[in-house]
Scaffold this motif. Structure first.
Motif, PDB file in Angstrom:
ATOM      1  N   LEU A  79       0.833  -1.200   0.000  1.00 25.37           N
ATOM      2  CA  LEU A  79       0.000   0.000   0.000  1.00 25.37           C
ATOM      3  C   LEU A  79       0.872   1.257   0.000  1.00 25.37           C
ATOM      4  O   LEU A  79       0.563   2.247  -0.688  1.00 25.37           O
ATOM      5  N   GLY A  80       1.961   1.228   0.763  1.00 18.54           N
ATOM      6  CA  GLY A  80       2.886   2.354   0.767  1.00 18.54           C
ATOM      7  C   GLY A  80       3.541   2.559  -0.589  1.00 18.54           C
ATOM      8  O   GLY A  80       3.690   3.693  -1.058  1.00 18.54           O
ATOM      9  N   LEU A  82       2.268   1.668  -3.453  1.00 15.05           N
ATOM     10  CA  LEU A  82       1.231   2.170  -4.352  1.00 15.05           C
ATOM     11  C   LEU A  82       1.075   3.682  -4.218  1.00 15.05           C
ATOM     12  O   LEU A  82       0.988   4.405  -5.227  1.00 15.05           O
ATOM     13  N   TYR A  83       1.037   4.155  -2.980  1.00 14.87           N
ATOM     14  CA  TYR A  83       0.934   5.598  -2.751  1.00 14.87           C
ATOM     15  C   TYR A  83       2.119   6.331  -3.374  1.00 14.87           C
ATOM     16  O   TYR A  83       1.957   7.350  -4.062  1.00 14.87           O
ATOM     17  N   ALA A  84       3.322   5.804  -3.154  1.00 14.45           N
ATOM     18  CA  ALA A  84       4.525   6.441  -3.698  1.00 14.45           C
ATOM     19  C   ALA A  84       4.538   6.402  -5.222  1.00 14.45           C
ATOM     20  O   ALA A  84       5.007   7.344  -5.873  1.00 14.45           O
ATOM     21  N   TRP A  86       2.023   6.570  -7.318  1.00 12.78           N
ATOM     22  CA  TRP A  86       1.159   7.594  -7.901  1.00 12.78           C
ATOM     23  C   TRP A  86       1.594   9.008  -7.534  1.00 12.78           C
ATOM     24  O   TRP A  86       1.236   9.969  -8.232  1.00 12.78           O
ATOM     25  N   ARG A  87       2.376   9.155  -6.493  1.00 12.16           N
ATOM     26  CA  ARG A  87       2.860  10.479  -6.111  1.00 12.16           C
ATOM     27  C   ARG A  87       4.201  10.815  -6.757  1.00 12.16           C
ATOM     28  O   ARG A  87       4.454  11.980  -7.098  1.00 12.16           O
ATOM     29  N   ARG A  88       5.057   9.814  -6.927  1.00 18.12           N
ATOM     30  CA  ARG A  88       6.438  10.076  -7.317  1.00 18.12           C
ATOM     31  C   ARG A  88       6.861   9.502  -8.662  1.00 18.12           C
ATOM     32  O   ARG A  88       7.895   9.889  -9.191  1.00 18.12           O
ATOM     33  N   LYS A  95       3.090   2.519 -12.488  1.00 21.42           N
ATOM     34  CA  LYS A  95       1.925   2.861 -11.674  1.00 21.42           C
ATOM     35  C   LYS A  95       0.853   1.781 -11.775  1.00 21.42           C
ATOM     36  O   LYS A  95       0.314   1.310 -10.760  1.00 21.42           O
ATOM     37  N   THR A  99      -0.564  -0.964  -9.122  1.00 22.38           N
ATOM     38  CA  THR A  99      -2.001  -0.901  -8.844  1.00 22.38           C
ATOM     39  C   THR A  99      -2.656  -2.260  -9.038  1.00 22.38           C
ATOM     40  O   THR A  99      -3.496  -2.684  -8.227  1.00 22.38           O
ATOM     41  N   VAL A 102      -1.813  -4.556  -6.083  1.00 21.26           N
ATOM     42  CA  VAL A 102      -2.576  -4.227  -4.872  1.00 21.26           C
ATOM     43  C   VAL A 102      -4.050  -4.577  -5.057  1.00 21.26           C
ATOM     44  O   VAL A 102      -4.717  -5.020  -4.107  1.00 21.26           O
TER      45      VAL A 102
END
Length: 274
Positions: A79-80, A82-84, A86-88, A95, A99, A102
């Motif tokens: 999950l971490g 995945l967040y990174a 889409w942010r970075r 991406k 995704t 997950v």
């Protein structure tokens, strides 16, 4: 190294670590299954058989409990990532690969629970298949975050893969009876072989080597089928895994020949240009 470069390196390291954690989780799960520890928590999920149902009461249930704990930790790590992503991350392939991995987690959790409460051949096969797809998505994301290797390194990859295949065959239990620890090692080796061949297919595609890409992909697929058959849940002749290993070797040889021809052609073209 600039700030953006450092961010990308940290993301890549987190992705590689999460992928390694996923592989470790799968190996612990296979060890748990082969040891027959999956039902030691009295068929309760997510509880176990120790204090307040939260902890294991003995070694077999500790094996199953550890598998569940590791699954939770790996899930949060993904999950971490995945967040990174889409942010970075700028590469859309990375991406969406993360995704997809997950997105498969909920069904994998449900199947994991069913292996405790039901434990049928179909459920265990689905559990193994879903885990493999998660690992494949992560391996693809890792391959895309790395620099595409030149043809010479792809040839070296085929040589390394060819050297691994005999071990893959010897340790699968079809030639002689092997202990659980050896079978776990077989899967560790085979998953690495499978991932390397899949990455080779992606890198060959990036290099425009269509024939090598197809052969890499076929070798990777046959390796995975070999691993599925080696679980011995379907009453099939284990000699099929022997045939599969030979097919993988032939496909790898085809990749090597194709890449050698490509290298030779490139060399001739460069010489004429000079």
């Amino acid at each position: 190294m600039g700030i953006q470069a450092r961010v990308m390196v940290r993301f890549r390291n987190a992705l590689l670590g999460s992928t390694a954690g996923t592989l470790l989780l799968m190996l612990v799960g296979l060890y748990t299954a082969y040891k027959g520890a999956g039902l030691t928590c009295e068929r309760r999920w997510p509880l176990c058989d120790g204090w307040l149902g939260l902890f294991p009461a003995n070694w077999p249930s500790f094996v199953e409990w550890s598998h569940r704990l590791l699954a939770m930790l790996v899930g949060f790590a993904l999950l971490g990532v995945l967040y990174a992503a889409w942010r970075r991350q700028d590469d859309r392939r990375v991406k969406w690969a993360v995704t997809a991995a997950v997105a498969l987690l909920p069904s994998q959790i449900i199947l994991g629970a069913l292996t405790v409460t039901e434990f049928t051949a179909l459920i265990t096969a689905a559990h193994f298949t879903t885990a493999s797809m998660i690992l494949l998505c992560l391996a693809a994301a890792c391959a895309w975050t790395l620099e595409t290797p030149p043809v010479g390194r792809l040839r070296a990859l085929t040589v390394g893969a060819a050297l691994v295949v005999p071990l893959h065959l010897a340790l699968d239990g079809s030639l002689f009876v092997v202990p659980v620890s050896v079978l776990t090692g077989y899967y560790a080796l085979s998953f690495l072989l499978w991932g390397a061949l899949a990455a080779g297919a992606l890198w060959a595609h990036a290099r425009g080597l269509s024939r090598a890409r197809i052969l890499f992909a076929l070798a990777s697929a046959v390796t995975w089928v070999d691993m599925l058959l080696a679980r011995r849940k379907f009453g099939l002749d284990q000699g099929l895994t022997d045939v599969g290993a030979v097919v993988v070797l032939v496909l790898i040889a085809g990749v090597f020949w194709t890449l050698s021809k490509q290298t030779g052609t490139s060399g001739v073209t460069a010489a004429r240009a000079d």
